[in-house]
Design a protein around this motif. Structure first.
Motif, mmCIF file in Angstrom:
data_model
loop_
_atom_site.group_PDB
_atom_site.id
_atom_site.type_symbol
_atom_site.label_atom_id
_atom_site.label_comp_id
_atom_site.label_asym_id
_atom_site.label_seq_id
_atom_site.Cartn_x
_atom_site.Cartn_y
_atom_site.Cartn_z
ATOM 1 N N TRP A 163 0.835 -1.206 0.000
ATOM 2 C CA TRP A 163 0.000 0.000 0.000
ATOM 3 C C TRP A 163 0.872 1.260 0.000
ATOM 4 N N CYS A 164 1.931 1.265 0.788
ATOM 5 C CA CYS A 164 2.815 2.436 0.838
ATOM 6 C C CYS A 164 3.457 2.709 -0.519
ATOM 7 N N SER A 205 -7.780 5.886 -3.805
ATOM 8 C CA SER A 205 -8.451 5.499 -5.047
ATOM 9 C C SER A 205 -7.848 6.200 -6.252
ATOM 10 N N SER A 206 -7.051 7.267 -6.007
ATOM 11 C CA SER A 206 -6.432 7.993 -7.106
ATOM 12 C C SER A 206 -4.973 7.604 -7.303
ATOM 13 N N LEU A 262 -3.124 -4.455 -6.514
ATOM 14 C CA LEU A 262 -4.066 -3.695 -5.690
ATOM 15 C C LEU A 262 -4.883 -2.757 -6.567
ATOM 16 N N ASP A 263 -6.107 -3.133 -6.849
ATOM 17 C CA ASP A 263 -6.962 -2.317 -7.707
ATOM 18 C C ASP A 263 -7.650 -1.226 -6.896
ATOM 19 N N GLY A 264 -8.419 -0.386 -7.590
ATOM 20 C CA GLY A 264 -9.081 0.726 -6.928
ATOM 21 C C GLY A 264 -10.014 0.300 -5.820
ATOM 22 N N ASP A 265 -10.741 -0.798 -6.006
ATOM 23 C CA ASP A 265 -11.665 -1.269 -4.977
ATOM 24 C C ASP A 265 -10.908 -1.659 -3.701
ATOM 25 N N THR A 266 -9.774 -2.335 -3.864
ATOM 26 C CA THR A 266 -8.993 -2.753 -2.694
ATOM 27 C C THR A 266 -8.432 -1.539 -1.969
#
Length: 361
Positions: free
Chosen positions: A278-279, A356-357, A311-315
């Motif tokens: 995520w980072c 999400s961006s 990691l897509d936008g939903d995740t």
């Protein structure tokens, strides 16, 4: 099983490219002091494609630098193949002008001491480890610029400085035709987001400052290992780290981490790997510094580089809802201790970034 392929990113506007995951030496080198283990970790990181290695004079009163330099020499690595970063502010000499300062005398002596411990003629990145309210900023900028001009460091930057302090340093450098700061290093993880998402992203976008980050696992909290208390052998169980224990055992945060583990399992990953990945997804972040304390932990954490593209936008929105910006305090280190670097300024405010961006790497 995740198979890692390292990604390399420009450090802000600089031409230098650094690995998206870097290796830090605070705990493994400075606190554990086990050279064989440290050498193993260096070798693992190098084989995984890590080219950025981070240390500081504060770590173990110079011991981390000493072990890191010995490790590079033992492994016989080509100096051109890796990027070496250290930090000055805390100091290792017990005398006036040599502790917790950024005055010219300390900086010029400090870089010489660090280079001697690191067994090298220069470092690639040199950070001012914290701001110094007692030294005129112009004095610090002149000294750091002179260090670069003398070839003792290739780039200089800051760690834990506010955007206002960084921009003032840039203005001083421009006014006197000096070398400007190139990079800022800040804490960044799911529980401490504002410094990068609000402040760091703006100075990266508007002024080209490169961003490196530390503590992607919030001192291990985001790995899930503290859900049942303080396990033996963990960082919080080590001498000098008792200050971390109440925060790491926070029941509400550990419940959120358990929910994050369920997200990670969908990808066949661990919570730690998801937190690190995520980072790396933030488009302004050049490198995320890992502080693994064992070879096995380092291997696991390095595999996070393969998770980021998945990691897509939903995740990312799911994680954003689980760990909203501004919902928790940082785990920055206490001030004026022999084992830890001094804390930076507090951060308040609301993030202007949404996961999400993020551009996926």
């Amino acid at each position: 099983m995740l198979k890692a392929t390292m990604d390399y990113r420009r450090l802000g506007q600089a031409g230098l490219r650094v690995s998206a995951l870097s290796y830090g030496t605070w705990v493994t080198f400075a606190e554990q002091g086990d050279f064989d283990r440290a050498l193993q970790c260096l070798d693992i990181a190098g084989r995984a494609g890590v080219n950025l290695f981070d240390t500081a004079d504060a770590y173990g009163n110079g011991e981390a630098e000493r072990l890191l330099g010995l490790g590079f020499e033992t492994l016989g690595w080509d100096r051109a193949a890796y990027v070496l970063a250290t930090k000055l502010f805390v100091g290792t000499r017990d005398c006036v002008n040599m502790r917790q300062t950024l005055n010219r005398k300390y900086l010029l002596q400090g870089i010489e001491d660090s280079l001697q411990r690191l067994r090298t003629d220069f470092v690639d990145l040199l950070y001012c480890h914290r701001p110094d309210p007692h030294t005129p900023l112009e004095e610090t900028v002149w000294a750091m610029s002179d260090i670069v001009a003398r070839g003792k460091a290739l780039y200089w930057g800051t760690s834990g400085w506010s955007p206002a302090q960084i921009l003032e340093a840039c203005a001083i450098a421009e006014r006197h035709h000096l070398r400007k700061p190139t990079m800022e290093q800040s804490e960044y993880h799911l529980l401490a987001r504002e410094r990068i998402e609000r402040d760091g992203a703006a100075i990266h976008r508007d002024h080209g400052i490169g961003l490196t980050t530390w503590s992607p696992l919030a001192s291990g909290l985001l790995s899930g290992k503290y859900a049942g208390g303080i396990p033996a052998g963990s960082r919080a169980a080590q001498r000098g780290f008792a200050w971390l224990q109440p925060r790491l055992c926070d029941a509400a945060d550990n419940r959120r981490v358990q929910r994050m583990q369920a997200v990670a399992q969908r990808f066949g990953a661990s919570a730690a790997q998801l937190a690190i990945a995520w980072c790396t997804c933030h488009p302004a972040v050049a490198s995320v510094t890992l502080g693994a304390s064992s070879p096995a932990q380092l291997r696991e954490n390095l595999a996070a580089i393969a998770l980021a593209p998945l990691l897509d936008g939903d995740t990312l929105r799911e994680l954003d809802a689980l760990f909203p910006a501004g919902a928790a305090a940082s785990l920055d280190t206490p001030t004026n201790t022999s084992t830890n670097a001094p804390t930076g300024a507090e951060n308040t405010g609301t993030s202007t970034f949404s996961p999400s961006s993020f551009s996926l790497k």
